[in-house]
Scaffold this motif. Structure first.
Motif, PDB file in Angstrom:
ATOM      1  N   ASP A 236       0.155  16.417  58.003  1.00 33.16           N
ATOM      2  CA  ASP A 236       1.425  15.302  58.332  1.00 33.16           C
ATOM      3  C   ASP A 236       2.925  15.929  57.880  1.00 33.16           C
ATOM      4  OD1 ASP A 236       2.185  14.804  55.628  1.00 33.16           O
ATOM      5  OD2 ASP A 236       1.091  12.870  55.547  1.00 33.16           O
ATOM      6  N   LYS A 237       3.742  15.431  58.358  1.00 32.51           N
ATOM      7  CA  LYS A 237       5.140  15.698  58.069  1.00 32.51           C
ATOM      8  C   LYS A 237       5.838  15.834  56.678  1.00 32.51           C
ATOM      9  CE  LYS A 237       7.065  11.304  59.234  1.00 32.51           C
ATOM     10  NZ  LYS A 237       7.840  10.271  59.991  1.00 32.51           N
ATOM     11  N   THR A 238       4.814  15.196  55.778  1.00 32.94           N
ATOM     12  CA  THR A 238       5.358  15.404  54.341  1.00 32.94           C
ATOM     13  C   THR A 238       4.591  16.468  53.838  1.00 32.94           C
ATOM     14  OG1 THR A 238       3.453  13.959  53.579  1.00 32.94           O
ATOM     15  CG2 THR A 238       5.525  12.985  54.142  1.00 32.94           C
TER      16      THR A 238
ATOM     17  N   ARG B   4       7.834  21.522  57.215  1.00 32.91           N
ATOM     18  CA  ARG B   4       7.773  20.270  56.766  1.00 32.91           C
ATOM     19  C   ARG B   4       8.840  19.525  57.601  1.00 32.91           C
ATOM     20  NH1 ARG B   4       6.658  21.126  51.143  1.00 32.91           N
ATOM     21  NH2 ARG B   4       4.373  21.221  51.236  1.00 32.91           N
ATOM     22  N   GLY B   5       8.411  18.133  58.033  1.00 36.78           N
ATOM     23  CA  GLY B   5       9.248  17.293  58.719  1.00 36.78           C
ATOM     24  C   GLY B   5       8.628  16.856  60.084  1.00 36.78           C
ATOM     25  N   LYS B   6       7.548  17.768  60.261  1.00 36.72           N
ATOM     26  CA  LYS B   6       6.745  17.435  61.446  1.00 36.72           C
ATOM     27  C   LYS B   6       5.392  18.013  61.313  1.00 36.72           C
ATOM     28  CE  LYS B   6       8.533  21.968  63.462  1.00 36.72           C
ATOM     29  NZ  LYS B   6       9.093  22.693  64.527  1.00 36.72           N
ATOM     30  N   PRO B   7       4.422  17.148  62.123  1.00 38.27           N
ATOM     31  CA  PRO B   7       2.987  17.559  61.992  1.00 38.27           C
ATOM     32  C   PRO B   7       2.782  18.948  62.281  1.00 38.27           C
ATOM     33  CG  PRO B   7       3.493  15.708  63.306  1.00 38.27           C
ATOM     34  CD  PRO B   7       4.689  16.131  63.369  1.00 38.27           C
TER      35      PRO B   7
ATOM     36  N   LYS C 233       6.280  16.050  68.738  1.00 36.75           N
ATOM     37  CA  LYS C 233       6.928  17.000  67.843  1.00 36.75           C
ATOM     38  C   LYS C 233       5.947  17.951  66.698  1.00 36.75           C
ATOM     39  CE  LYS C 233      11.166  14.831  67.806  1.00 36.75           C
ATOM     40  NZ  LYS C 233      10.823  14.033  69.317  1.00 36.75           N
ATOM     41  N   ALA C 234       4.568  18.163  67.319  1.00 39.90           N
ATOM     42  CA  ALA C 234       3.695  18.784  66.457  1.00 39.90           C
ATOM     43  C   ALA C 234       3.651  20.322  66.908  1.00 39.90           C
ATOM     44  CB  ALA C 234       2.295  18.295  66.689  1.00 39.90           C
TER      45      ALA C 234
END
Length: 155
Positions: free
Chosen positions: A126-128, A28-31, A63-64
């Motif tokens: 997604d990052k969430t 989490r926090g990045k794709p 940042k994936a």
């Protein structure tokens, strides 16, 4: 039932190549580009894996994290990764639980014969931890570029 855009990505913890473990929620926090493929070292799966490998610098810029999933064993993943210099994690889903969570374990048909197998599918998370986009029945040519564009479009 498949996981669709707008839903929370089902979490999992599983063995990966190199004897490591990967827990989806730890990313989490990045794709995350979570792609499911039928089998290591087959033509379509190799083309797809090498496509993601070759585009990793572009995925890194946004940042994936790319993660591949199949029912192959960790040992098979290790050989596949070494043979094609793959630098992203390959998750071993030997019991099929991750495929079932994501709805990628489906009935397939080849020359009139029906059998169960992994549908080639990609989930952009997604990052969430929410699924932003889903590709079912993926055709390999052009797919990596399409996924990269979708990642770039995430907020």
């Amino acid at each position: 039932m498949s996981v669709e855009a707008g839903e929370k990505a089902p979490d999992f913890s599983a063995a990966t190549d190199g004897g490591k473990k990967l827990k989806l929620s730890d990313l989490r926090g990045k794709p995350v580009v979570l792609y499911f493929y039928p089998k290591d070292d087959t033509s379509g799966c190799t083309a797809e894996a090498c496509g993601f490998r070759d585009a990793l610098p572009d995925f890194s810029k946004v940042k994936a994290q790319v993660v591949g999933v199949s029912k192959d064993s960790v040992a098979r993943h290790d050989k596949f990764r070494a043979k094609y210099d793959l630098t992203f994690p390959l998750v071993s889903d030997e019991d099929g639980k991750i495929c079932e969570k994501y709805g990628t374990w489906v009935e397939k048909s080849l020359y009139g014969r029906k059998y169960m197998g992994i549908e080639r599918a990609t989930f952009l998370i997604d990052k969430t931890g929410t699924v932003a986009k889903v590709w079912h029945k993926v055709k390999v040519p052009g797919h990596v570029a399409e996924v990269l564009e979708a990642v770039k479009g995430l907020k």
